[in-house]
Write a protein that holds these residues in place. Structure first.
Motif, PDB file in Angstrom:
ATOM      1  N   THR A   6       0.858  -1.107   0.021  1.00 55.04           N
ATOM      2  CA  THR A   6       0.049  -0.228  -0.191  1.00 55.04           C
ATOM      3  C   THR A   6       1.057   1.158   0.063  1.00 55.04           C
ATOM      4  O   THR A   6       2.122   1.131   0.207  1.00 55.04           O
ATOM      5  CB  THR A   6      -0.557   0.136   1.283  1.00 55.04           C
ATOM      6  N   GLN A   7       0.305   2.436  -0.143  1.00 59.76           N
ATOM      7  CA  GLN A   7       1.090   3.835  -0.262  1.00 59.76           C
ATOM      8  C   GLN A   7       1.733   3.806   1.198  1.00 59.76           C
ATOM      9  O   GLN A   7       2.960   4.457   1.206  1.00 59.76           O
ATOM     10  CB  GLN A   7       0.245   4.829  -0.413  1.00 59.76           C
ATOM     11  N   GLU A   8       1.299   3.312   2.236  1.00 58.80           N
ATOM     12  CA  GLU A   8       1.682   3.521   3.599  1.00 58.80           C
ATOM     13  C   GLU A   8       3.026   2.537   3.775  1.00 58.80           C
ATOM     14  O   GLU A   8       3.616   2.535   4.347  1.00 58.80           O
ATOM     15  CB  GLU A   8       0.746   3.492   4.736  1.00 58.80           C
ATOM     16  N   THR A   9       2.729   1.172   3.051  1.00 64.03           N
ATOM     17  CA  THR A   9       4.038   0.224   3.319  1.00 64.03           C
ATOM     18  C   THR A   9       4.902   0.017   2.248  1.00 64.03           C
ATOM     19  O   THR A   9       5.967  -0.540   2.522  1.00 64.03           O
ATOM     20  CB  THR A   9       3.272  -0.996   3.428  1.00 64.03           C
ATOM     21  N   ALA A  10       4.895   0.935   1.325  1.00 66.31           N
ATOM     22  CA  ALA A  10       5.993   1.009   0.217  1.00 66.31           C
ATOM     23  C   ALA A  10       7.430   1.477   0.891  1.00 66.31           C
ATOM     24  O   ALA A  10       7.319   2.318   1.818  1.00 66.31           O
ATOM     25  CB  ALA A  10       5.516   1.790  -1.006  1.00 66.31           C
ATOM     26  N   HIS A  11       8.327   0.864   0.523  1.00 69.67           N
ATOM     27  CA  HIS A  11       9.622   1.358   0.968  1.00 69.67           C
ATOM     28  C   HIS A  11      10.442   1.987  -0.260  1.00 69.67           C
ATOM     29  O   HIS A  11      11.001   1.343  -1.034  1.00 69.67           O
ATOM     30  CB  HIS A  11      10.351   0.255   1.402  1.00 69.67           C
ATOM     31  N   LEU A  12      10.296   3.340   0.087  1.00 76.22           N
ATOM     32  CA  LEU A  12      10.852   4.037  -1.039  1.00 76.22           C
ATOM     33  C   LEU A  12      12.647   4.133  -0.981  1.00 76.22           C
ATOM     34  O   LEU A  12      13.074   4.311   0.110  1.00 76.22           O
ATOM     35  CB  LEU A  12      10.318   5.812  -1.250  1.00 76.22           C
ATOM     36  N   LEU A  13      13.207   3.983  -2.113  1.00 78.36           N
ATOM     37  CA  LEU A  13      14.547   4.491  -2.022  1.00 78.36           C
ATOM     38  C   LEU A  13      14.878   5.861  -2.377  1.00 78.36           C
ATOM     39  O   LEU A  13      14.083   6.503  -2.772  1.00 78.36           O
ATOM     40  CB  LEU A  13      15.139   3.587  -3.280  1.00 78.36           C
TER      41      LEU A  13
END
Length: 186
Positions: A6-13
């Motif tokens: 989800t947008q809250e759980t994505a792990h952005l680099l």
């Protein structure tokens, strides 16, 4: 295995891509121009390659996996994606302590009469290629506890260099529970 964060759980680099995007590319066998040039994607891909290799080695292990093993691996994968505390394996690759703990718990669970619980890991202060491990375990009543713990210690000491590339400096077991098989009497 496709990951749908989800947008809250994505792990952005730092480059704007997510670890999940890198994982999807890895599974699909895709290598984009961005992935070839981006140091963040390269590092994430190397870490996921290491995790994939460690998982493959565990799958190839001839010992029957304990009940709930897949759940433990998936928990480790999810924890690894949380980018919690990590231990450097090389100058470009780190492994999360969560994933490393899952590998060590699996090694202990392969010993008859021992079940791993919590596992804490820290880098040895004087040797960055070694770790100190503390693990709580449960023992089956009458399983030859000392022998079982010696076997578990041997498996952890072997798993670290063979599967992770680290040495074991210390391993402390704390027995927190004893169980009996159904139908056994004291």
């Amino acid at each position: 295995m496709e990951m749908k964060p989800t947008q809250e759980t994505a792990h952005l680099l730092p480059c704007g891509r997510s670890v999940e995007d890198v994982w999807d590319d890895l599974e699909a066998g895709r290598v984009t121009d961005h992935a070839l040039r981006c140091p963040h994607c390269t590092t994430a891909r190397a870490g996921l390659d290491e995790l994939t290799e460690a998982t493959r080695l565990l799958i190839d292990d001839p010992i029957e996996p304990p009940v709930g093993f897949l759940d433990k691996i998936m928990t480790a994968v999810r924890a690894d994606l949380s980018l919690g505390r990590s231990i450097p394996l090389t100058s470009q690759v780190d492994v999360s302590t969560y994933a490393l703990a899952a590998v060590l718990r699996y090694a202990v669970d392969g010993v008859d009469g021992v079940r791993a619980h919590e596992c804490r890991i820290e880098v040895a202060p004087d040797n960055p290629g070694a770790v100190r491990v503390w693990m709580s375990v449960a023992l089956r009543f009458g399983s030859g506890q000392v022998t079982a713990l010696d076997q578990a210690r041997h498996r952890v000491a072997a798993a670290l260099p063979e599967r992770i590339g680290l040495e074991l400096e210390t391993l402390d077991f704390e027995v927190v529970d004893v169980w009996m098989e159904p139908g056994e009497q004291r």
